[in-house]
Structure formats: structure tokens, C-alpha cells
Design an enzyme around this catalytic site. Structure first.
Site, PDB file in Angstrom:
ATOM      1  N   GLU A  21     -11.739  -2.001  -2.956  1.00 15.26           N
ATOM      2  CA  GLU A  21     -11.163  -1.215  -1.869  1.00 15.26           C
ATOM      3  C   GLU A  21     -10.102  -0.260  -2.418  1.00 15.26           C
ATOM      4  O   GLU A  21      -9.920  -0.139  -3.626  1.00 15.26           O
ATOM      5  CB  GLU A  21     -10.545  -2.143  -0.815  1.00 15.26           C
ATOM      6  N   ALA A  77     -13.949   1.753   7.532  1.00 10.03           N
ATOM      7  CA  ALA A  77     -13.133   2.972   7.511  1.00 10.03           C
ATOM      8  C   ALA A  77     -11.651   2.648   7.389  1.00 10.03           C
ATOM      9  O   ALA A  77     -10.865   2.830   8.320  1.00 10.03           O
ATOM     10  CB  ALA A  77     -13.394   3.796   8.772  1.00 10.03           C
ATOM     11  N   ILE A  78     -11.257   2.146   6.213  1.00  5.12           N
ATOM     12  CA  ILE A  78      -9.833   1.958   5.924  1.00  5.12           C
ATOM     13  C   ILE A  78      -9.541   2.473   4.512  1.00  5.12           C
ATOM     14  O   ILE A  78     -10.439   2.844   3.764  1.00  5.12           O
ATOM     15  CB  ILE A  78      -9.386   0.485   6.074  1.00  5.12           C
ATOM     16  N   GLY A 110      -9.860  -8.250   8.246  1.00  5.91           N
ATOM     17  CA  GLY A 110     -11.194  -8.834   8.189  1.00  5.91           C
ATOM     18  C   GLY A 110     -12.225  -8.190   9.090  1.00  5.91           C
ATOM     19  O   GLY A 110     -13.360  -8.648   9.155  1.00  5.91           O
ATOM     20  N   SER A 144     -13.500  -0.717   2.046  1.00  2.56           N
ATOM     21  CA  SER A 144     -12.985  -2.041   1.719  1.00  2.56           C
ATOM     22  C   SER A 144     -14.075  -3.079   1.988  1.00  2.56           C
ATOM     23  O   SER A 144     -14.625  -3.133   3.093  1.00  2.56           O
ATOM     24  CB  SER A 144     -11.767  -2.346   2.589  1.00  2.56           C
ATOM     25  N   TYR A 145     -14.391  -3.888   0.991  1.00  2.00           N
ATOM     26  CA  TYR A 145     -15.395  -4.936   1.119  1.00  2.00           C
ATOM     27  C   TYR A 145     -16.700  -4.344   1.673  1.00  2.00           C
ATOM     28  O   TYR A 145     -17.042  -3.209   1.337  1.00  2.00           O
ATOM     29  CB  TYR A 145     -14.862  -6.090   1.977  1.00  2.00           C
ATOM     30  N   TRP A 146     -17.460  -5.098   2.487  1.00  2.00           N
ATOM     31  CA  TRP A 146     -18.764  -4.643   2.970  1.00  2.00           C
ATOM     32  C   TRP A 146     -19.543  -4.004   1.804  1.00  2.00           C
ATOM     33  O   TRP A 146     -19.805  -4.692   0.827  1.00  2.00           O
ATOM     34  CB  TRP A 146     -18.600  -3.705   4.176  1.00  2.00           C
ATOM     35  N   ASP A 175       0.822  -1.223   0.000  1.00  2.00           N
ATOM     36  CA  ASP A 175       0.000   0.000   0.000  1.00  2.00           C
ATOM     37  C   ASP A 175       0.855   1.272   0.000  1.00  2.00           C
ATOM     38  O   ASP A 175       0.706   2.134   0.875  1.00  2.00           O
ATOM     39  CB  ASP A 175      -0.938   0.025   1.206  1.00  2.00           C
TER      40      ASP A 175
END
Length: 319
Positions: free
Chosen positions: A206, A149-150, A113, A168-170, A38
Site C-alpha cells: 500500500e 481507493a486509499i 479493513g 492498499s491490500y486487495w 502517514d
């Protein structure tokens, strides 16, 4: 390296103008300490500084954008609030920019996760490792939220408004408005915008990074599975909009809220799972800065840097 980039760009641009496809390029040449996840990079008055996930936000410096040397971390000690979101005090996915004479870095604190997560803000007068001051939490989520929140990214739009995209995801990528005076959430505009998601579980999109080019805003995002070495399926896609809050659509017109996204970079040869990207402007053009897993080094995560070109229809490609 830069001369080679320009020669390669000529051929790539010609193919893009003709609407032809071409092979993805390998990353530009980088040496030294280039094992990263990242990455985000900025050019200061004295050097290039690159920050990445882990180690209180690992830092590397370079004078030529080729050879990188490990240079400590952004933080010398972890802020106390990190422990609420990460038992190991492990920050992720920094985003660095220079705004109004100071450097800002947004970053995430979480555990793998989980969406018990927070985005923090740090400031520095120089952008150099060890000089950052914690400004606390900007935005947080809990396990009761439908988003995460990332992977923060700051955008300053054409009108000077500040926006933070993340997710991210969700339910994918979200955006909130910030107050330029504080760098934190705007007190009178509390709208939570929805920019991108996947129609299929596990909704694997994400790491947003939004830039303005011409009359459009471009949302770069990482799709599919990260962080699994040679089994990673990460890839980078893009959509665009005339508004920072969307809707973002791909080259075919498909919305990024319906799984759309035009491919920018994916696995090719020994370059596996490129993603975790950021976009940086430099003297020779826009750069895509990302990590990938090296098939010639047992899947070790490495730094990738490529120049970005723009075709006649205004869509980005890497060379």
C-alpha cells in the site's frame, strides 16, 4: 543535523558504490509534536507544513525541519460526503504538493479493513492549516471492487501529464490519469493501471509514492502490516520504470506485480515498522518522510525523516 547527514552520506555512498551493505540509519533528529501516522510535508515560503492521518488531517509546522508544533488541521469542519465512507469522519494519508501556484492535497476517507473508500481533493492558496477548500471526490471504490481507493499520491510526469496512484491490500497499487485543469479523473483516458501487488494473501502492499529521478520513475511502497505498534511489520520497498504507468521492477529485475521490491528501510533496533512514506524535495536533497513505532516509547508512532541518496546504478538509499 544537516552537516551530520552529509558526513554520514559520504560513508553510505562509498559503501553503495562498492555494492556493500550497511546498517539502516536512525531517523534524523526531530522534536516537538512528532506523534504521527502517514505524514506528508511541504516547504512553503514561510515554513514547513506537515499533514497526517486523523483529526481532519492533523497539521504541524516547523521553521527548521527539526522542531514541529501542532497547528490544528487542514479542515475546520468535515465535508458532508465523508460520512458515506467513514462514520467517524476520519480522513487518512494526505498527499500535498504545489502545482501552478496553488497547493493540492489528495487524501482518503475510509474505515479500517474496508474498501468502501474514497479519495478526495482539497486546494489552498497558501498550504497552511485551516485554509483548505473541499473539491469533492476524485475516485471511489465499493465492496464490489477488487481494489481500494486509499493512500493517494500525485505524480506529474516529464510530459506534464498528471497521474494518481493509490491502493492498499486487495489487488495492490493502481493508477489513473487526472486532468490538470480540475485535478480530477481525466474524461477521455479511463484506463485503470496496475502497478504493484503481492502474490500471496493478504496482498499487503500500500501507500504508493512515485517520483521521477533521472530517466526513471521510482515507486516507493509500504509492505506488510501497519498500525500494530511494536507488532508492526511495515517496511518500505522501491521499484522503478521508464514509464509512469510501469512496469516497475526491482534491482534484480523482478516485477512489482509479482512481489518484487528493493528494500529501502525496515525494522532495525528500536525503530519498528517504518512506512506510510512520502518523498519530498528540499534544498539539501530528497527526503523520505515516514512514520515508525518507537520501541523505546511502548510503540508510539513517531515521525521519521531521512535524506535519500542515489547509488551509481541509480537506486535510492536512506542516510
Amino acid at each position: 543535523m544537516r552537516r551530520l547527514f552529509r558526513l554520514t552520506a559520504t560513508a553510505a555512498c562509498a559503501l553503495a558504490l562498492m555494492g556493500a551493505s550497511f546498517a539502516y540509519p536512525n531517523p534524523g533528529r526531530v522534536t516537538g509534536d512528532v506523534v504521527v501516522h502517514d505524514p506528508t510535508m511541504i516547504r512553503t515560503s514561510s515554513n514547513y507544513v506537515l499533514y497526517s492521518t486523523h483529526g481532519y488531517l492533523e497539521a504541524r509546522t516547523s521553521t527548521d525541519r527539526i522542531n514541529f508544533t501542532r497547528a490544528g488541521s487542514a479542515f475546520r469542519t468535515p465535508p458532508s460526503w465523508w460520512r458515506t465512507y467513514s462514520s467517524g469522519n476520519d480522513p487518512w494519508a494526505p498527499d500535498i504538493s504545489q502545482q501552478g501556484g496553488r497547493y493540492l492535497m489528495y487524501y482518503a476517507v475510509s474505515s479500517f479493513g474496508s474498501n468502501n473508500s474514497a479519495i478526495g481533493l482539497a486546494t489552498s492558496s497558501t498550504g497552511q492549516p485551516g485554509t483548505w477548500s473541499d473539491q469533492g471526490v476524485v475516485y471511489a471504490t465499493t465492496t464490489s471492487n477488487d481494489h481500494n481507493a486509499i493512500d493517494p499520491n500525485l505524480l506529474v510526469d516529464a510530459s506534464g501529464r498528471w497521474w494518481l496512484s493509490f491502493g492498499s491490500y486487495w489487488t495492490g497499487i493502481r493508477m489513473v490519469r487526472l486532468d490538470p485543469a480540475t485535478g480530477k479523473r481525466h474524461s477521455s483516458d479511463r484506463t485503470l493501471h496496475h502497478l504493484a501487488t503481492r502474490p500471496d494473501a493478504p496482498y499487503a502492499v500500500e501507500a504508493p509514492d512515485i517520483i521521477r529521478h533521472g530517466s526513471h520513475y521510482y515507486l516507493f511502497a509500504s509492505y506488510d502490516r501497519c498500525c500494530a505498534g511494536l507488532d508492526s511489520t511495515y517496511k518500505i520497498k522501491v521499484g522503478r520504470s521508464t514509464s509512469p504507468t510501469g512496469p516497475y521492477t526491482d534491482r534484480s529485475g523482478r516485477s512489482m506485480l509479482s512481489g518484487g521490491g528493493t528494500m529501502v528501510l525496515e525494522t532495525h533496533g528500536s525503530i519498528v515498522g517504518p512506512g506510510g512514506q512520502s518523498v519530498m524535495s528540499d534544498v539539501d536533497g530528497d527526503l523520505l518522510v515516514y512514520h515508525y513505532y518507537d520501541g523505546n516509547a511502548n510503540g508510539t508512532p513517531k515521525l521519521g525523516v531521512n535524506l535519500i541518496g542515489w547509488d551509481s546504478a541509480g537506486w535510492p538509499y536512506v542516510y
